[in-house]
Motif scaffolding. Structure first.
Motif, PDB file in Angstrom:
ATOM      1  N   HIS A  27      11.278 -45.933-121.565  1.00 32.55           N
ATOM      2  CA  HIS A  27      11.024 -47.368-121.491  1.00 32.55           C
ATOM      3  C   HIS A  27      10.147 -47.728-120.297  1.00 32.55           C
ATOM      4  O   HIS A  27      10.056 -48.896-119.926  1.00 32.55           O
ATOM      5  CB  HIS A  27      12.362 -48.121-121.403  1.00 32.55           C
ATOM      6  N   SER A 111      15.206 -49.226-116.413  1.00 35.56           N
ATOM      7  CA  SER A 111      15.002 -50.358-115.497  1.00 35.56           C
ATOM      8  C   SER A 111      13.658 -51.039-115.742  1.00 35.56           C
ATOM      9  O   SER A 111      13.450 -52.171-115.326  1.00 35.56           O
ATOM     10  CB  SER A 111      15.096 -49.901-114.040  1.00 35.56           C
ATOM     11  N   GLU A 112      12.730 -50.328-116.434  1.00 39.69           N
ATOM     12  CA  GLU A 112      11.415 -50.914-116.720  1.00 39.69           C
ATOM     13  C   GLU A 112      11.307 -51.415-118.162  1.00 39.69           C
ATOM     14  O   GLU A 112      10.228 -51.784-118.624  1.00 39.69           O
ATOM     15  CB  GLU A 112      10.307 -49.889-116.443  1.00 39.69           C
ATOM     16  N   LYS A 113      12.408 -51.446-118.865  1.00 36.27           N
ATOM     17  CA  LYS A 113      12.346 -51.828-120.276  1.00 36.27           C
ATOM     18  C   LYS A 113      11.929 -53.291-120.437  1.00 36.27           C
ATOM     19  O   LYS A 113      12.067 -54.085-119.511  1.00 36.27           O
ATOM     20  CB  LYS A 113      13.684 -51.566-120.966  1.00 36.27           C
ATOM     21  N   GLY A 114      11.437 -53.623-121.626  1.00 35.42           N
ATOM     22  CA  GLY A 114      11.053 -54.997-121.913  1.00 35.42           C
ATOM     23  C   GLY A 114      12.275 -55.895-122.015  1.00 35.42           C
ATOM     24  O   GLY A 114      13.392 -55.422-122.237  1.00 35.42           O
ATOM     25  N   ASP A 115      12.030 -57.206-121.872  1.00 36.41           N
ATOM     26  CA  ASP A 115      13.148 -58.157-121.928  1.00 36.41           C
ATOM     27  C   ASP A 115      13.389 -58.662-123.346  1.00 36.41           C
ATOM     28  O   ASP A 115      14.265 -59.484-123.571  1.00 36.41           O
ATOM     29  CB  ASP A 115      12.888 -59.338-120.985  1.00 36.41           C
ATOM     30  N   TYR A 116      12.627 -58.174-124.302  1.00 37.93           N
ATOM     31  CA  TYR A 116      12.673 -58.712-125.665  1.00 37.93           C
ATOM     32  C   TYR A 116      13.517 -57.876-126.615  1.00 37.93           C
ATOM     33  O   TYR A 116      13.531 -58.128-127.809  1.00 37.93           O
ATOM     34  CB  TYR A 116      11.241 -58.849-126.208  1.00 37.93           C
ATOM     35  N   GLN A 118      17.318 -55.213-126.794  1.00 37.95           N
ATOM     36  CA  GLN A 118      18.504 -54.648-126.158  1.00 37.95           C
ATOM     37  C   GLN A 118      18.685 -53.222-126.653  1.00 37.95           C
ATOM     38  O   GLN A 118      18.309 -52.889-127.781  1.00 37.95           O
ATOM     39  CB  GLN A 118      19.755 -55.474-126.515  1.00 37.95           C
TER      40      GLN A 118
END
Ligand SMILES: [Zn+2]
Length: 131
Positions: A27, A111-116, A118
């Motif tokens: 991610h 920790s760098e994953k997108g916020d869109y 889960q």
């Protein structure tokens, strides 16, 4: 057991001899940008990988230690290539045709994953690559 794969246009085809090792989902920002989402790849022993049409693979040096391979014609993401003294190369899971016979086993750089989206599959999550 032999597994076959290709880029979207078919200019690059590949073969993996033996089982496909359990892939990871990365991610990190670089993998998200290059893949369009997050990047799922399997670490294949270089000796087990045959690439046909390798001259159609373009390489982008995405960091000092890693280059990423994609089809120069159709743009398909294909490889994640660490330093040559490591005996494996990451192959994008999306290239494989037919059943892969494997399952993803971990999410990394979460920790760098997108916020869109889960991560809800219950697999382990790590903030760096497990060594
Ligand atoms: Zn292609």
């Amino acid at each position: 057991m032999v597994h076959h794969g290709s880029c979207l246009c078919g200019a690059v085809t590949l073969q993996v001899d033996g089982d496909i090792p359990a892939p990871d989902a990365c991610h990190c920002t670089a993998c998200r940008k290059t893949s369009g989402h997050y990047f799922v790849s399997t670490d294949v022993k270089r000796a087990a990988l045959t690439v046909i049409g390798a001259e159609q693979v373009s390489w982008y040096q995405s960091s000092e230690k890693v280059r990423r391979g994609f089809c120069r014609i159709c743009g398909s993401t294909l490889f994640w290539d660490p330093p040559a003294h490591i005996d494996w190369i990451g192959v994008a899971m999306g290239v494989f045709d037919g059943p892969s016979g494997t399952q993803m086993h971990i999410h990394i750089y979460v920790s760098e994953k997108g916020d869109y989206y889960q991560i809800t599959d219950g697999l382990p999550q790590a903030d760096t690559t497990p060594q």
